[in-house]
Design a protein around this motif. Structure first.
Motif, PDB file in Angstrom:
ATOM      1  N   LEU A  35       0.812  -1.219   0.000  1.00  0.00           N
ATOM      2  CA  LEU A  35       0.000   0.000   0.000  1.00  0.00           C
ATOM      3  C   LEU A  35       0.844   1.266   0.000  1.00  0.00           C
ATOM      4  N   TRP A  36       2.064   1.174   0.473  1.00  0.00           N
ATOM      5  CA  TRP A  36       2.930   2.354   0.607  1.00  0.00           C
ATOM      6  C   TRP A  36       3.182   3.062  -0.722  1.00  0.00           C
ATOM      7  N   PRO A  37       3.609   2.362  -1.797  1.00  0.00           N
ATOM      8  CA  PRO A  37       3.848   3.060  -3.071  1.00  0.00           C
ATOM      9  C   PRO A  37       2.602   3.759  -3.614  1.00  0.00           C
ATOM     10  N   VAL A  38       1.425   3.170  -3.403  1.00  0.00           N
ATOM     11  CA  VAL A  38       0.191   3.802  -3.882  1.00  0.00           C
ATOM     12  C   VAL A  38      -0.040   5.119  -3.154  1.00  0.00           C
ATOM     13  N   SER A  39       0.203   5.116  -1.844  1.00  0.00           N
ATOM     14  CA  SER A  39       0.039   6.339  -1.064  1.00  0.00           C
ATOM     15  C   SER A  39       1.040   7.406  -1.488  1.00  0.00           C
ATOM     16  N   ILE A  40       2.275   7.001  -1.747  1.00  0.00           N
ATOM     17  CA  ILE A  40       3.299   7.947  -2.215  1.00  0.00           C
ATOM     18  C   ILE A  40       2.882   8.577  -3.538  1.00  0.00           C
ATOM     19  N   MET A  41       2.427   7.740  -4.458  1.00  0.00           N
ATOM     20  CA  MET A  41       2.028   8.236  -5.776  1.00  0.00           C
ATOM     21  C   MET A  41       0.816   9.146  -5.690  1.00  0.00           C
ATOM     22  N   LEU A  42      -0.119   8.819  -4.811  1.00  0.00           N
ATOM     23  CA  LEU A  42      -1.312   9.651  -4.681  1.00  0.00           C
ATOM     24  C   LEU A  42      -0.957  11.056  -4.202  1.00  0.00           C
ATOM     25  N   ILE A  43      -0.107  11.143  -3.172  1.00  0.00           N
ATOM     26  CA  ILE A  43       0.289  12.456  -2.658  1.00  0.00           C
ATOM     27  C   ILE A  43       0.965  13.274  -3.747  1.00  0.00           C
ATOM     28  N   HIS A  44       1.720  12.605  -4.594  1.00  0.00           N
ATOM     29  CA  HIS A  44       2.441  13.306  -5.649  1.00  0.00           C
ATOM     30  C   HIS A  44       1.519  13.776  -6.779  1.00  0.00           C
ATOM     31  N   LEU A  45       0.457  12.993  -7.067  1.00  0.00           N
ATOM     32  CA  LEU A  45      -0.353  13.256  -8.259  1.00  0.00           C
ATOM     33  C   LEU A  45      -1.756  13.766  -7.960  1.00  0.00           C
ATOM     34  N   LYS A  46      -2.102  13.926  -6.691  1.00  0.00           N
ATOM     35  CA  LYS A  46      -3.500  14.262  -6.396  1.00  0.00           C
ATOM     36  C   LYS A  46      -3.915  15.614  -6.974  1.00  0.00           C
ATOM     37  N   THR A  47      -2.990  16.572  -7.063  1.00  0.00           N
ATOM     38  CA  THR A  47      -3.326  17.858  -7.675  1.00  0.00           C
ATOM     39  C   THR A  47      -3.420  17.728  -9.189  1.00  0.00           C
ATOM     40  N   THR A  48      -2.496  17.003  -9.767  1.00  0.00           N
ATOM     41  CA  THR A  48      -2.503  16.792 -11.216  1.00  0.00           C
ATOM     42  C   THR A  48      -3.766  16.086 -11.675  1.00  0.00           C
ATOM     43  N   LEU A  49      -4.195  15.090 -10.908  1.00  0.00           N
ATOM     44  CA  LEU A  49      -5.346  14.266 -11.288  1.00  0.00           C
ATOM     45  C   LEU A  49      -6.630  14.698 -10.591  1.00  0.00           C
ATOM     46  N   ARG A  50      -6.672  15.933 -10.132  1.00  0.00           N
ATOM     47  CA  ARG A  50      -7.873  16.407  -9.446  1.00  0.00           C
ATOM     48  C   ARG A  50      -9.088  16.351 -10.359  1.00  0.00           C
ATOM     49  N   THR A  51      -8.917  16.688 -11.627  1.00  0.00           N
ATOM     50  CA  THR A  51     -10.045  16.640 -12.559  1.00  0.00           C
ATOM     51  C   THR A  51     -10.490  15.214 -12.849  1.00  0.00           C
ATOM     52  N   ARG A  52      -9.646  14.236 -12.522  1.00  0.00           N
ATOM     53  CA  ARG A  52      -9.991  12.821 -12.699  1.00  0.00           C
ATOM     54  C   ARG A  52     -10.628  12.221 -11.450  1.00  0.00           C
ATOM     55  N   LYS A  53     -10.894  13.072 -10.444  1.00  0.00           N
ATOM     56  CA  LYS A  53     -11.515  12.642  -9.175  1.00  0.00           C
ATOM     57  C   LYS A  53     -10.716  11.524  -8.513  1.00  0.00           C
ATOM     58  N   ILE A  54      -9.392  11.695  -8.501  1.00  0.00           N
ATOM     59  CA  ILE A  54      -8.539  10.634  -7.988  1.00  0.00           C
ATOM     60  C   ILE A  54      -8.681  10.457  -6.477  1.00  0.00           C
ATOM     61  N   VAL A  55      -8.943  11.545  -5.751  1.00  0.00           N
ATOM     62  CA  VAL A  55      -9.081  11.429  -4.295  1.00  0.00           C
ATOM     63  C   VAL A  55     -10.325  10.635  -3.915  1.00  0.00           C
TER      64      VAL A  55
END
Length: 322
Positions: free
Chosen positions: A211-231
Motif C-alpha cells: 500500500l505504501w507506493p500507492v500512497s506515495i504516488m497519490l500524494i504526488h499526483l492528487k493535484t494533477t489528477l484532481r479533474t480525474r476525481k482521484i481522491v
C-alpha cells in the motif's frame, strides 16, 4: 440439548452444509438471504454493464486497469454471497477476495500512471519534482525522511513494491490451501505451532509494503489528477480495504473470543464469518454504485503541465522539498 447430552460442544462444530442452512430458514432468514443475494447480483450486473462502457469509451491503454479496479467491490460481494450460502467455503471465498484485492492494489498504481499518460509522460512531467516518502502506512511518523528524486529506478521500485504484494499474496493463498488439505492450516488455530499464526502476520507486512507506493504516488499526483476525481477514487479503494480486511478481522477475533454468541446451527466463529459476509454484501453493493459514478466519465487526454504551474496540472515542486 442433544449436543450437550452427547458431550459435544456446539461451538467447536464445523460450519453447517448449505442444505442445512436452507432447511432451517424461517421467514426473516428467507427475506434477508433473498435481499442480500439480490444486492450481490445487482453489483455483478452493474460491473458487467460498466465493463461494456469501458470497452466502448475508454482508450485501450486504460481499459484493463480500470476494469480491475472497478471489479474490487463486485468480486468481494459475489464471493461474500457464496460464503453466505455455503458457510464451509468461507475460507476459500475470503482468500479469493483478498487475492483479487492484492492485484487491485497494483492496478490502482498503474491506473494513476496511465491517467498521466504512461511511464514516459510521468517521467517527463516529474523531471523537476521529488517524491515525499514520509507517508502512510509505513512512514507517516517519519517526517524527517528526505524527498526522493523521480527516476526510472524510483518508478520501478514503486511498481515493484505493489507488484510483490499481488504475487506473494497469491503464493501464500495457494500455500494456505495446500496446508489446509493436509490439516496444517486452520484460521482459528492461534497456537504457536499453527501455520495461520505465521502466515497471516507476514501477509499483513506485505500488505503494508504494497500500500505504501500507492500512497506515495497519490500524494504526488492528487493535484494533477484532481479533474480525474482521484481522491474520491482512492477513498473508495481504501474503504474496500478497510471493510474487507480490517472489519472482517475484528469480527472474526470477537467471534473466536466468544463475544458473538453461537446460534442453533452456527458456532461462534462460523456465526462471526456469516455476519461478516452479510455486512460485506451490503457495503460492497453501495460502493459499487458509488464507484460507477466516479468512473463513468469522458476519458480525455490530460492537459500538458505548463511552465506557470497551472493549479489543475501541477505536481509537488522540487523547491518545496528542499
Amino acid at each position: 440439548m442433544s449436543n450437550q447430552s452427547n458431550g459435544t460442544d456446539p461451538c467447536k462444530n464445523m460450519p453447517p452444509f448449505a442444505i442445512e442452512i436452507i432447511r432451517q430458514m424461517d421467514v426473516v432468514s428467507i427475506i434477508l438471504y433473498s435481499v442480500l443475494t439480490f444486492m450481490a447480483a445487482v453489483s455483478a450486473l452493474v460491473f458487467m454493464e460498466e465493463c461494456v462502457y469501458i470497452y466502448r469509451k475508454v482508450p485501450a491503454n486504460k481499459k484493463s486497469v480500470i476494469i480491475w479496479v472497478n471489479g474490487a467491490a463486485p468480486v468481494i460481494s459475489t464471493m461474500s454471497c457464496l460464503g453466505m450460502w455455503i458457510p464451509r467455503a468461507v475460507m476459500f471465498t475470503d482468500m479469493t477476495s483478498a487475492t483479487y484485492f492484492a492485484i487491485v492494489v497494483f492496478k490502482f498504481l498503474i491506473m494513476m500512471l496511465e491517467e498521466i499518460g504512461g511511464d514516459e509522460a510521468f517521467l517527463k512531467r516529474a523531471d523537476k519534482h521529488k517524491l515525499k516518502i514520509s507517508t502512510g502506512p509505513c512512514c507517516c511518523c517519519c517526517p524527517c525522511l528526505p524527498h526522493v528524486s523521480i527516476t526510472r529506478r524510483t518508478l520501478f521500485l514503486l511498481k515493484l513494491g505493489s507488484f510483490q504484494f499481488a504475487i506473494l499474496k497469491l503464493v501464500f493463498t495457494i500455500l494456505s490451501i495446500i496446508l489446509w488439505t493436509n490439516g496444517n492450516f486452520n484460521v482459528q488455530d492461534m497456537s504457536i505451532t499453527g501455520a495461520s499464526i505465521w502466515i497471516n502476520p507476514f501477509v499483513g507486512i506485505l500488505t503494508i509494503i504494497g500500500l505504501w507506493p500507492v500512497s506515495i504516488m497519490l500524494i504526488h499526483l492528487k493535484t494533477t489528477l484532481r479533474t480525474r476525481k482521484i481522491v474520491p477514487k482512492y477513498a473508495m479503494y481504501q474503504l474496500v480495504l478497510i471493510l474487507s480486511q480490517l472489519q472482517t478481522a475484528i469480527i472474526n477475533i470477537l467471534a473466536m473470543n466468544g463475544t458473538i454468541a453461537p446460534s442453533r446451527l452456527l458456532s461462534s466463529p462460523a456465526r462471526g464469518y456469516m455476519l461478516s459476509q452479510q455486512l460485506l454484501i451490503l457495503e460492497m453493493f453501495i460502493i459499487t454504485l458509488v464507484t460507477r459514478l466516479l468512473y463513468r466519465r469522458p476519458y480525455e487526454p490530460l492537459p500538458e503541465e505548463n511552465s506557470a504551474n497551472n493549479e489543475s496540472t501541477k505536481m509537488v515542486p522540487l523547491t518545496a522539498s528542499v
